[in-house]
Scaffold this motif. Structure first.
Motif, mmCIF file in Angstrom:
data_model
loop_
_atom_site.group_PDB
_atom_site.id
_atom_site.type_symbol
_atom_site.label_atom_id
_atom_site.label_comp_id
_atom_site.label_asym_id
_atom_site.label_seq_id
_atom_site.Cartn_x
_atom_site.Cartn_y
_atom_site.Cartn_z
ATOM 1 N N ARG A 15 0.876 -1.043 -0.093
ATOM 2 C CA ARG A 15 -0.031 -0.010 0.019
ATOM 3 C C ARG A 15 0.973 1.263 0.059
ATOM 4 O O ARG A 15 2.085 1.148 0.142
ATOM 5 N N GLY A 16 0.224 2.340 0.059
ATOM 6 C CA GLY A 16 1.114 3.631 -0.197
ATOM 7 C C GLY A 16 2.073 3.834 -1.136
ATOM 8 O O GLY A 16 1.828 3.204 -2.230
ATOM 9 N N ARG A 40 4.325 -7.804 4.696
ATOM 10 C CA ARG A 40 4.585 -8.671 5.588
ATOM 11 C C ARG A 40 3.200 -9.547 5.803
ATOM 12 O O ARG A 40 3.200 -10.571 6.511
ATOM 13 N N GLN A 46 -4.959 -6.192 3.239
ATOM 14 C CA GLN A 46 -4.294 -5.110 2.874
ATOM 15 C C GLN A 46 -3.353 -5.187 1.628
ATOM 16 O O GLN A 46 -2.824 -4.362 1.094
ATOM 17 N N ASP A 67 8.673 -9.286 6.690
ATOM 18 C CA ASP A 67 8.299 -8.601 8.082
ATOM 19 C C ASP A 67 9.731 -7.829 8.272
ATOM 20 O O ASP A 67 10.736 -8.626 8.557
ATOM 21 N N SER A 69 10.640 -6.100 10.673
ATOM 22 C CA SER A 69 11.224 -6.055 11.925
ATOM 23 C C SER A 69 11.239 -7.359 12.615
ATOM 24 O O SER A 69 11.723 -7.624 13.710
ATOM 25 N N ALA A 97 9.331 0.122 3.874
ATOM 26 C CA ALA A 97 8.685 0.155 4.824
ATOM 27 C C ALA A 97 8.837 0.693 6.116
ATOM 28 O O ALA A 97 10.104 0.695 6.210
ATOM 29 N N ALA A 98 7.812 1.248 6.688
ATOM 30 C CA ALA A 98 8.208 1.892 7.933
ATOM 31 C C ALA A 98 6.837 2.184 8.497
ATOM 32 O O ALA A 98 5.769 2.171 8.153
ATOM 33 N N THR A 119 11.414 -1.305 13.164
ATOM 34 C CA THR A 119 10.883 -1.551 11.486
ATOM 35 C C THR A 119 11.670 -0.618 10.721
ATOM 36 O O THR A 119 12.204 -0.835 9.518
ATOM 37 N N ALA A 159 13.208 10.554 5.784
ATOM 38 C CA ALA A 159 12.097 11.499 5.783
ATOM 39 C C ALA A 159 12.678 12.854 6.381
ATOM 40 O O ALA A 159 13.586 12.636 7.117
ATOM 41 N N TYR A 179 9.837 8.216 15.559
ATOM 42 C CA TYR A 179 10.139 8.654 13.982
ATOM 43 C C TYR A 179 11.168 9.075 13.559
ATOM 44 O O TYR A 179 11.913 8.772 12.844
ATOM 45 N N LYS A 183 14.410 7.686 11.677
ATOM 46 C CA LYS A 183 14.798 8.391 10.455
ATOM 47 C C LYS A 183 16.282 8.829 10.356
ATOM 48 O O LYS A 183 17.172 8.832 9.432
ATOM 49 N N HIS A 208 13.730 11.552 0.352
ATOM 50 C CA HIS A 208 12.607 11.863 0.991
ATOM 51 C C HIS A 208 11.461 12.135 -0.026
ATOM 52 O O HIS A 208 11.591 12.604 -0.936
ATOM 53 N N MET A 216 -0.040 7.083 5.819
ATOM 54 C CA MET A 216 1.004 7.732 6.935
ATOM 55 C C MET A 216 0.906 9.228 6.820
ATOM 56 O O MET A 216 0.985 9.896 7.797
HETATM 57 P P1 NDP Z 1 1.903 3.998 4.778
HETATM 58 O O1 NDP Z 1 1.829 3.896 5.860
HETATM 59 O O2 NDP Z 1 1.045 4.345 3.770
HETATM 60 O O3 NDP Z 1 2.677 2.327 4.179
HETATM 61 C C1 NDP Z 1 3.722 1.760 5.077
HETATM 62 C C2 NDP Z 1 4.006 0.524 4.261
HETATM 63 O O4 NDP Z 1 4.881 -0.046 5.411
HETATM 64 C C3 NDP Z 1 2.782 -0.477 4.361
HETATM 65 O O5 NDP Z 1 3.030 -1.360 3.270
HETATM 66 C C4 NDP Z 1 3.184 -1.234 5.627
HETATM 67 O O6 NDP Z 1 2.481 -2.518 5.616
HETATM 68 C C5 NDP Z 1 4.475 -1.351 5.669
HETATM 69 N N1 NDP Z 1 5.272 -1.666 6.924
HETATM 70 C C6 NDP Z 1 5.046 -1.349 8.143
HETATM 71 N N2 NDP Z 1 5.547 -1.973 9.065
HETATM 72 C C7 NDP Z 1 6.141 -2.964 8.456
HETATM 73 C C8 NDP Z 1 7.265 -4.256 8.645
HETATM 74 N N3 NDP Z 1 7.319 -4.484 9.794
HETATM 75 N N4 NDP Z 1 7.118 -5.004 7.762
HETATM 76 C C9 NDP Z 1 7.175 -4.876 6.255
HETATM 77 N N5 NDP Z 1 6.356 -3.724 5.820
HETATM 78 C C10 NDP Z 1 6.000 -2.859 7.147
HETATM 79 O O7 NDP Z 1 3.453 4.817 4.521
HETATM 80 P P2 NDP Z 1 3.900 5.568 3.091
HETATM 81 O O8 NDP Z 1 3.406 4.866 1.983
HETATM 82 O O9 NDP Z 1 3.571 6.895 3.094
HETATM 83 O O10 NDP Z 1 5.325 5.662 3.465
HETATM 84 C C11 NDP Z 1 6.466 4.844 2.819
HETATM 85 C C12 NDP Z 1 7.879 5.630 3.179
HETATM 86 O O11 NDP Z 1 7.905 6.680 2.747
HETATM 87 C C13 NDP Z 1 8.337 5.176 4.558
HETATM 88 O O12 NDP Z 1 9.327 4.756 4.811
HETATM 89 C C14 NDP Z 1 7.696 6.532 5.302
HETATM 90 O O13 NDP Z 1 8.490 6.876 6.265
HETATM 91 C C15 NDP Z 1 8.339 7.452 4.212
HETATM 92 N N6 NDP Z 1 7.807 8.963 4.232
HETATM 93 C C16 NDP Z 1 6.197 8.999 3.916
HETATM 94 C C17 NDP Z 1 5.994 10.200 3.973
HETATM 95 C C18 NDP Z 1 4.426 10.577 3.608
HETATM 96 O O14 NDP Z 1 4.444 11.789 3.590
HETATM 97 N N7 NDP Z 1 3.589 9.754 3.286
HETATM 98 C C19 NDP Z 1 6.918 11.474 4.295
HETATM 99 C C20 NDP Z 1 8.453 11.176 4.507
HETATM 100 C C21 NDP Z 1 8.668 9.977 4.499
HETATM 101 P P3 NDP Z 1 1.286 -3.064 6.390
HETATM 102 O O15 NDP Z 1 0.126 -2.753 5.296
HETATM 103 O O16 NDP Z 1 1.450 -4.576 6.679
HETATM 104 O O17 NDP Z 1 1.094 -2.246 7.645
#
Ligand code: NDP
Length: 257
Positions: A15-16, A40, A46, A67, A69, A97-98, A119, A159, A179, A183, A208, A216
């Motif tokens: 996602r995302g 994961r 999801q 995963d 973590s 992933a974060a 993570t 970030a 967070y 980062k 970034h 997120m």
């Molecule tokens: P989302 O929250 O939309 O998606 C996060 C993704 O990380 C999901 O696929 C989630 O999977 C996965 N994830 C979380 N924990 C784990 C884990 N332990 N193992 C594997 N996968 C995991 O975030 P974004 O898409 O917005 O963010 C993507 C990246 O961009 C991140 O690194 C974030 O820090 C960075 N970022 C984003 C910003 C923003 O404005 N959106 C700004 C700055 C940086 P699951 O569905 O299983 O939870």
């Protein structure tokens, strides 16, 4: 975009921004040999959009359980990817992933602190370490001088909130101390890894994505995932040896650590 087919692995691809990266890489005119879309819970709700995409592009996309973590999960994913990779190794590893716990110093639980550090920092560190043999194989197979994601590269999605200059501008709006710490540590990991892996010919950079409308980033954010990922992929595919050990935004502008 790359001029020859390459192999790519993305974490958090369900996602995302991770899912948007998978979509845009598949739409791009340049071919991808193999795309490992890691998440994961590949069978969970999801990951439905990712499963649909993978079905449509079954010759290129493999969904891999990972995963970030959990070291055992990372090792299982490494084995699976290693066995499925065509000769030529892994060209591009994107640590995307974060998690984002939002509290400040006084409101962040020890569990949130651990989750962010596991993570967002230990995950990428372990992933780089475990996938290193596959990245090295790509350098050997590429046999070219210079560094790029066509050869072998690690891109850590970081970030602006993890940068020291961001504090004054953003802390009151979003403390997110765990967070930010994670980062900032990911940025140091980027510098250490870029220094250590230079001799292997492996490029390492931090990106970034901008403030993006995802789960997120929330719907209040500045830009949509399409714009962020278009920019990030342009940056990623133009990286060369002078960019290793740098922190860039999705427009390619250098960000202060
Ligand atoms: P989302 O929250 O939309 O998606 C996060 C993704 O990380 C999901 O696929 C989630 O999977 C996965 N994830 C979380 N924990 C784990 C884990 N332990 N193992 C594997 N996968 C995991 O975030 P974004 O898409 O917005 O963010 C993507 C990246 O961009 C991140 O690194 C974030 O820090 C960075 N970022 C984003 C910003 C923003 O404005 N959106 C700004 C700055 C940086 P699951 O569905 O299983 O939870």
């Amino acid at each position: 975009m790359a001029s020859q087919p390459i192999s790519i692995l993305i974490t958090g691809a369900n996602r995302g921004l991770g899912l948007e990266m998978v979509e845009q890489i598949l739409q791009a005119s340049q071919p991808v040999k193999q795309l490992f879309a890691c998440c994961r819970d590949p069978d969970g709700p999801q990951a439905e959009a990712l499963r649909t995409l993978a079905k449509k592009h079954a010759d290129v996309v493999s969904i891999v359980r990972l995963d970030a973590s959990d070291l055992r999960s990372i090792r299982r994913a490494t084995q699976r990817v290693g066995a499925a990779l065509p000769p030529g190794g892994l060209n591009l590893l994107i640590n995307n992933a974060a998690v984002l716990p939002r509290g400040g110093l006084q409101t962040t639980s020890p569990e949130d602190m651990q989750s962010a550090l596991h993570t967002n920092v230990l995950g990428p560190a372990n992933i780089i370490k475990e996938f290193l043999p596959l990245l090295r194989a790509a350098v050997r197979a590429g046999g070219r001088a210079g560094m790029s994601c066509r050869q072998a590269a690690v891109v850590n999605i970081s970030a602006f909130l993890g940068s020291f200059p961001s504090i004054e501008e953003t802390y009151d709006f979003l403390p997110a101390i765990s967070y930010r710490m994670s980062k900032a540590a990911l940025n140091m990991l980027t510098l250490c890894a870029s220094t250590e892996l230079k001799r292997d010919g492996i490029l390492v950079a931090a990106l970034h994505p901008g403030w993006v409308r995802t789960d997120m980033g929330t719907q209040e954010a500045d830009i949509d995932a399409r714009e962020s990922v278009e920019g990030m992929l342009d940056v990623v595919f133009s990286l060369n040896e002078k960019d290793t050990g740098t922190f860039l935004n999705y427009k390619g502008k250098v960000i202060g650590w």
